[in-house]
Design a protein around this motif. Structure first.
Motif, PDB file in Angstrom:
ATOM      1  N   GLU A  45     -21.100 -17.988  31.437  1.00 47.82           N
ATOM      2  CA  GLU A  45     -21.783 -16.835  32.545  1.00 47.82           C
ATOM      3  C   GLU A  45     -21.524 -15.384  32.101  1.00 47.82           C
ATOM      4  O   GLU A  45     -21.856 -14.541  32.718  1.00 47.82           O
ATOM      5  CB  GLU A  45     -21.257 -17.333  33.940  1.00 47.82           C
ATOM      6  CG  GLU A  45     -19.820 -17.433  34.177  1.00 47.82           C
ATOM      7  CD  GLU A  45     -19.071 -18.717  34.013  1.00 47.82           C
ATOM      8  OE1 GLU A  45     -17.959 -18.927  34.009  1.00 47.82           O
ATOM      9  OE2 GLU A  45     -19.684 -19.941  33.361  1.00 47.82           O
ATOM     10  N   TYR A  47     -21.678 -13.864  29.355  1.00 45.61           N
ATOM     11  CA  TYR A  47     -22.748 -13.381  28.519  1.00 45.61           C
ATOM     12  C   TYR A  47     -24.072 -12.833  29.489  1.00 45.61           C
ATOM     13  O   TYR A  47     -24.558 -12.054  28.906  1.00 45.61           O
ATOM     14  CB  TYR A  47     -23.410 -14.452  27.572  1.00 45.61           C
ATOM     15  CG  TYR A  47     -22.160 -14.655  26.577  1.00 45.61           C
ATOM     16  CD1 TYR A  47     -22.267 -14.027  25.370  1.00 45.61           C
ATOM     17  CD2 TYR A  47     -21.260 -15.617  26.754  1.00 45.61           C
ATOM     18  CE1 TYR A  47     -21.235 -14.216  24.277  1.00 45.61           C
ATOM     19  CE2 TYR A  47     -20.400 -15.772  25.800  1.00 45.61           C
ATOM     20  CZ  TYR A  47     -20.250 -15.087  24.602  1.00 45.61           C
ATOM     21  OH  TYR A  47     -19.195 -15.390  23.416  1.00 45.61           O
ATOM     22  N   ALA A  48     -24.208 -13.293  30.335  1.00 42.37           N
ATOM     23  CA  ALA A  48     -25.307 -13.034  31.419  1.00 42.37           C
ATOM     24  C   ALA A  48     -24.911 -11.549  32.040  1.00 42.37           C
ATOM     25  O   ALA A  48     -25.911 -10.748  32.175  1.00 42.37           O
ATOM     26  CB  ALA A  48     -25.608 -13.872  32.661  1.00 42.37           C
TER      27      ALA A  48
END
Length: 161
Positions: A45, A47-48
């Motif tokens: 998450e 990376y989002a």
């Protein structure tokens, strides 16, 4: 060279090498397009929240280079207050940041802080990264304390001009 001067020099150079190790690790992670630290991959998450992983890690590498330069300045701080005091302030701030990172990642590795992420999948790499961080922050602290004391002595003696 006195024993305290040798200790100061060794500590400042070790702190510089610690910062350079951090820099190299961030460049390597940028090259691979990964977030996190060696041995401590970031959760999926994360990376989002990052638009460009490579740029983010290269920015971290640039910060590492800055920390290396500041640690190197501690070898022999210039007498001018325009360099001396900012270098000491940045050193103390860096020590706090790196120290907090070592403690946080140490808690994550020990499984004491699951909110910081899962325990590392490759524990030897994680422990090596923690060891480098602990040596780095310890050496940086020793060098900064020594530089702070010597600059205070110079100011007290009126020789810092």
């Amino acid at each position: 060279m006195s024993r305290s001067r040798k200790k100061h020099l060794a500590a400042a150079l070790t702190a510089c090498f610690g910062a350079l190790a951090y820099t190299v690790s961030k460049v390597d992670l940028a090259r691979r397009g990964e977030l996190g630290m060696p041995g401590f991959p970031a959760p999926a998450e994360a990376y989002a929240a990052v638009a460009d992983v490579e740029t983010a890690q290269l920015a971290n590498a640039a910060l590492g280079l800055l920390m290396a330069v500041v640690a190197l300045l501690l070898v022999r701080l210039p007498r001018t207050p325009l360099i001396l005091w900012p270098a000491l302030v940045v050193s103390w701030a860096g020590i706090a940041m790196v120290g907090a990172g070592v403690l946080g990642f140490g808690a994550r590795a020990a499984g004491l802080a699951p909110s910081l992420g899962a325990t590392p999948p490759h524990m030897p790499t994680a422990l090596a990264a923690l060891l480098v961080g602990a040596v780095w922050v310890t050496a940086w602290t020793i060098a900064t304390v020594s530089a702070t004391r010597s600059s205070r002595r110079r100011y007290a003696a009126g020789t810092n001009r």
